[in-house]
Design an enzyme around this catalytic site. Structure first.
Site, PDB file in Angstrom:
ATOM      1  N   GLU B  45     -43.888  16.145 -11.642  1.00 43.26           N
ATOM      2  CA  GLU B  45     -45.189  16.052 -12.311  1.00 43.26           C
ATOM      3  C   GLU B  45     -45.123  14.914 -13.318  1.00 43.26           C
ATOM      4  O   GLU B  45     -44.359  14.964 -14.275  1.00 43.26           O
ATOM      5  CB  GLU B  45     -45.517  17.370 -13.016  1.00 43.26           C
ATOM      6  CG  GLU B  45     -45.728  18.490 -12.022  1.00 43.26           C
ATOM      7  CD  GLU B  45     -45.774  19.857 -12.677  1.00 43.26           C
ATOM      8  OE1 GLU B  45     -46.053  19.933 -13.888  1.00 43.26           O
ATOM      9  OE2 GLU B  45     -45.499  20.835 -11.967  1.00 43.26           O
ATOM     10  N   ASP B  56     -50.460  21.737 -25.110  1.00 44.59           N
ATOM     11  CA  ASP B  56     -49.044  21.409 -25.255  1.00 44.59           C
ATOM     12  C   ASP B  56     -48.509  21.680 -26.642  1.00 44.59           C
ATOM     13  O   ASP B  56     -49.195  21.478 -27.646  1.00 44.59           O
ATOM     14  CB  ASP B  56     -48.813  19.936 -24.897  1.00 44.59           C
ATOM     15  CG  ASP B  56     -48.912  19.714 -23.408  1.00 44.59           C
ATOM     16  OD1 ASP B  56     -48.134  20.351 -22.681  1.00 44.59           O
ATOM     17  OD2 ASP B  56     -49.780  18.948 -22.964  1.00 44.59           O
TER      18      ASP B  56
END
Lengths: 393, 253
Positions: B45, B56
């Site tokens: 990814e 995140d």
């Protein structure tokens, strides 16, 4: 045609809920319940009782005689500066803390830029005895020490946002991350008409008490419910949403939104989102926002800490793009001058945010018999240091 | 056949690694991809950095901030990847937030991905309903698999809807958290993995968030098809640079 949100939280092409799956259950719980809870008589009763006895509503609609004479038109000031905590922000936090209680939440998080929404949130959490965590950019914590102290006195924990540019947008990111990590017991009290659906609509509804009151007060004073114009400053846009709300679908009422041009729209230091923004996604909402050509969100600037948000609520993006709203941008200098002008003519020290709305009269001419309502969103106590520095007081 | 689908058919647990493009150095992208493939990783990814990565935690946030400071941007990433299919055959996914893709133009972005040989996208803040109403035909036109996330809080009804909309694998977020926030799994996760396993979904599940070593990889993949490591790999790059990627991969399996 309506300018209110549709069922999915869209204002024309703007709004919606562009959120990661981690936030879906939180937002969905709110979306499925907010209208039902707000419609409950017990909720309405408690909300209005607190607005009356605790916040001090209705706030006056004051005919500013000397200001009107100066600009040769009829100017009314909606005195949100007289609300408890010093600004309109508390209308929303009262509503949302009651919402949080109905949803069974026992922990509140909020973001704050200058600290006004943080103080308003800490205030209602103290009132209800609910734990409160406020995220604030590290840079703003240093710039806004008195409000940090207020929040602490009110029992809130102020957590510094250390990521990104360490200001309002990053405090918002941190609050959202907290919500991702605490999806069950926590309610997030967003401070403006921004964020994913249903926040823009819910916050606008809580703030709509402003225009609801203007209608009845103007009827008393002028024999009519509708002014010719209603004027408000726009950062995220919550005071404007409240002042415009009951006039959105009344085309004879002109809507004027005033943005912060900072040091000038093309100076590179500005927060005039309608002029400088492009359509994109910020904090879960599709709206106009200031960004690089590559889609990175940029840091806005304004002398007013309450207007330097890189986006704008989706309602306002729609008002701008559809042409329903007239958008004016005002520089730091123009706003500061207008703020001092109000002190001298009316004996009212306005928040610098509100001074932006007052500054339009220099260039934007109105007819002598026009009735213009300006939402005076907050008082200037918090800005004293800025006024001192600017005018060498 | 799409490389992701092909890989998922293999009788093995999938090890997927996330890294942020442009980190630690602007031009590390190709070397990281090549080394990950060489060391037996199954899927990569590639993180397209964003200024405001909502989902995140601090590790990936920091790597994104540095990558942007280094000068990473969408067009540059595409340039770096232009000839990537001459040297690697591993399935490649671009993971990022929706706004940079939206600004590039969703169709242009997808077309570019196809030209390069990207196999799929993960855009956590592109919601299911918007994808289905506006973008699904574009993704399909350019042969891109769109990967959706589910979490322990996702309702069974919604998981079924996501399964129906998926055409590769489902990204199973292990706990209610941002990336890198928690390490290791408790009984709560085990029950969640079992619960999803018992749903017999059409798409295999790959677990992400909270996997950092061999132990957590084994736990996560016991009842699922594979696991994704992000923050732990970023930390390894921070400490060791790009010359010791084999050390990291070999300690996982």
């Amino acid at each position: 045609m309506t300018y209110h949100a549709d069922e999915r939280g869209y204002y024309g092409e703007f709004g919606g809920a562009y959120i990661p799956e981690m936030l879906y259950p939180n937002c969905e719980e709110l979306r499925q319940n907010y209208l039902r809870i707000m419609a409950e008589p017990s909720f309405q009763e408690e909300f209005h009782q607190l607005l009356k006895d605790y916040v001090g509503r209705p706030t006056p609609l004051y005919f500013a005689k000397r200001l009107s004479e100066k600009y040769n038109t009829k100017i009314y000031l909606k005195r949100e500066d007289l609300c408890h905590t010093g600004a309109h922000k508390v209308n929303n936090t009262i509503g949302q803390i009651l919402m949080a209680k109905k949803l069974g939440k026992n922990r509140i998080i909020a973001e704050t830029g200058a600290g006004q929404h943080g103080v308003a949130t800490a205030t209602v959490c103290a009132l209800m005895g609910i734990k409160c965590v406020v995220y604030m950019g590290e840079i703003d914590i240093a710039r806004q020490a008195p409000n940090v102290a207020r929040m602490k006195m009110l029992g809130a924990e102020v957590r510094p946002a250390l990521s990104g540019s360490r200001t309002l947008k990053d405090a918002t990111n941190e609050a959202i991350r907290d919500w991702i990590n605490n999806p069950v017991d926590t309610h997030y009290i967003i401070g403006s008409v921004v964020g994913p659906h249903p926040y823009p609509d819910m916050v606008a509804r809580f703030q709509s008490v402003i225009s609801e009151e203007i209608k009845s007060q103007l009827l008393e004073k002028e024999g009519r419910k509708n002014p010719d114009y209603v004027v408000a400053c726009v950062g995220g846009g919550s005071n404007a949403a409240g002042a415009f709300y009951h006039y959105l679908d009344e085309p004879e009422v002109g809507i004027i939104a005033v943005e912060a041009a900072g040091k000038g729209i093309h100076s590179g230091e500005s927060a005039a989102t309608s002029a400088l923004g492009k359509v994109g996604i910020i904090h879960g909402s599709k709206t106009l926002l200031m960004q690089t050509p590559d889609g990175q969100i940029t840091e806005p600037y304004s002398i007013s800490a309450g207007l330097d948000y890189p986006g704008v609520g989706p309602l306002h993006a729609h008002l701008y793009v559809s042409g329903r709203g007239e958008f004016i941008s005002i520089t730091d200098d123009e706003a500061m001058k207008a703020g001092l002008g109000l002190c001298e003519l009316e004996g009212i020290i306005p928040a610098i945010e509100s001074s932006h709305a007052l500054a339009i009269f220099e260039d934007r001419k109105f007819k002598e018999d026009d009735v213009v309502v300006v939402n005076l969103s907050g008082r200037g106590d918090k800005d004293l240091q800025n006024y001192i520095d600017y005018f060498n007081l | 056949m799409n490389r992701i689908k092909q890989k998922l058919q293999e009788d093995k647990k999938i090890l997927s690694i996330y890294f942020t493009a442009g980190y630690p150095q602007l031009n590390d992208t190709v070397k990281i991809i090549q080394d990950l493939e060489k060391n037996g990783v199954d899927l990569i990814e590639i993180g397209l950095p964003f200024s405001d990565p909502l989902a995140d935690g601090p590790t990936i946030q920091e790597s994104s901030t540095i990558a942007l400071k280094n000068g990473m941007h969408t067009e540059l990433l595409f340039e770096q990847l232009r000839d990537i299919r001459e040297t690697v055959s591993i399935p490649l996914i671009i993971m990022g937030y929706f706004n940079p893709v939206f600004q590039y133009g969703v169709e242009d972005f997808c077309q570019k991905c196809q030209n390069i040989g990207i196999d799929g996208l993960i855009l956590p803040d592109l919601p299911l309903d918007v994808y289905q109403e506006e973008y699904e035909p574009i993704f399909k036109k350019y042969g891109l698999i769109n990967v959706f996330l589910i979490t322990p809080q996702t309702s069974e009804k919604r998981i079924r809807a996501i399964d129906k909309a998926s055409d590769g694998f489902i990204y199973m977020v292990s706990s209610a958290s941002t990336t890198g926030a928690k390490s290791g799994f408790g009984t709560e996760q085990t029950h969640y993995f079992d619960r999803i396993g018992a749903m017999e979904l059409n798409n295999p599940q790959i677990v992400g968030f909270g996997i950092s070593n061999a132990e957590t990889f084994d736990q996560a993949t016991k009842n699922t098809k594979g696991a994704i490591i992000g923050s732990a790999f970023i930390k390894h790059l921070t400490q060791n640079g790009v010359d010791h990627i084999s050390d990291f991969v070999n300690q996982i399996r």
